[in-house]
Design a protein around this motif. Structure first.
Motif, PDB file in Angstrom:
ATOM      1  N   ARG A  27       0.797  -1.234   0.000  1.00  0.00           N
ATOM      2  CA  ARG A  27       0.000   0.000   0.000  1.00  0.00           C
ATOM      3  C   ARG A  27       0.824   1.276   0.000  1.00  0.00           C
ATOM      4  O   ARG A  27       0.267   2.352  -0.143  1.00  0.00           O
ATOM      5  CB  ARG A  27      -0.942   0.007   1.191  1.00  0.00           C
ATOM      6  CG  ARG A  27      -1.992  -1.063   1.049  1.00  0.00           C
ATOM      7  CD  ARG A  27      -3.038  -0.946   2.092  1.00  0.00           C
ATOM      8  NE  ARG A  27      -4.040  -1.983   1.866  1.00  0.00           N
ATOM      9  CZ  ARG A  27      -5.266  -1.893   2.273  1.00  0.00           C
ATOM     10  NH1 ARG A  27      -5.666  -0.841   2.930  1.00  0.00           N
ATOM     11  NH2 ARG A  27      -6.102  -2.877   2.037  1.00  0.00           N
ATOM     12  N   ARG A  28       2.131   1.181   0.186  1.00  0.00           N
ATOM     13  CA  ARG A  28       2.965   2.376   0.182  1.00  0.00           C
ATOM     14  C   ARG A  28       4.414   2.029  -0.114  1.00  0.00           C
ATOM     15  O   ARG A  28       4.790   0.871  -0.100  1.00  0.00           O
ATOM     16  CB  ARG A  28       2.854   3.140   1.490  1.00  0.00           C
ATOM     17  CG  ARG A  28       3.274   2.351   2.700  1.00  0.00           C
ATOM     18  CD  ARG A  28       3.188   3.150   3.955  1.00  0.00           C
ATOM     19  NE  ARG A  28       4.254   4.126   3.988  1.00  0.00           N
ATOM     20  CZ  ARG A  28       4.617   4.788   5.068  1.00  0.00           C
ATOM     21  NH1 ARG A  28       3.970   4.584   6.198  1.00  0.00           N
ATOM     22  NH2 ARG A  28       5.590   5.652   5.042  1.00  0.00           N
ATOM     23  N   TRP A  30       8.193   2.282   1.180  1.00  0.00           N
ATOM     24  CA  TRP A  30       8.923   2.436   2.432  1.00  0.00           C
ATOM     25  C   TRP A  30      10.304   2.998   2.106  1.00  0.00           C
ATOM     26  O   TRP A  30      11.058   2.420   1.343  1.00  0.00           O
ATOM     27  CB  TRP A  30       9.035   1.092   3.144  1.00  0.00           C
ATOM     28  CG  TRP A  30       7.690   0.484   3.360  1.00  0.00           C
ATOM     29  CD1 TRP A  30       7.060  -0.413   2.551  1.00  0.00           C
ATOM     30  CD2 TRP A  30       6.780   0.754   4.418  1.00  0.00           C
ATOM     31  NE1 TRP A  30       5.824  -0.718   3.053  1.00  0.00           N
ATOM     32  CE2 TRP A  30       5.626  -0.019   4.198  1.00  0.00           C
ATOM     33  CE3 TRP A  30       6.833   1.572   5.542  1.00  0.00           C
ATOM     34  CZ2 TRP A  30       4.532   0.002   5.061  1.00  0.00           C
ATOM     35  CZ3 TRP A  30       5.744   1.587   6.402  1.00  0.00           C
ATOM     36  CH2 TRP A  30       4.612   0.815   6.163  1.00  0.00           C
TER      37      TRP A  30
END
Length: 76
Positions: A27-28, A30
């Motif tokens: 989802r993102r 890092w």
């Protein structure tokens, strides 16, 4: 764990890591390892363990399952 070639040896771990991959990691982006480590810790302690519904608990969260199956303390 059991016999060689048993298809159920890693089912629990694979299910956990699959959920983590879909619900957190994908989802993102890092930026640093510490950010990822903190995200994984927070996901496990704040969402996966207390809030997420588990099929082994009749699709209740662990908190809801405990409330439903723990007798209420008698008020004195």
């Amino acid at each position: 764990m059991s016999s060689i070639g048993d298809c159920f040896d890693n089912a629990l771990a694979e299910s956990f890591f699959s959920s983590m991959q879909v619900e957190l990691l994908d989802r993102r982006i890092w930026r640093i390892r510490q950010e990822l480590a903190n995200g994984i810790f927070e996901w496990i302690e704040a969402f996966y363990n207390p809030v997420r519904r588990h099929s082994g608990l009749d699709y209740l969260s662990p908190v809801d399952y405990e409330q439903a199956h723990t007798p209420a303390a008698d008020a004195a």
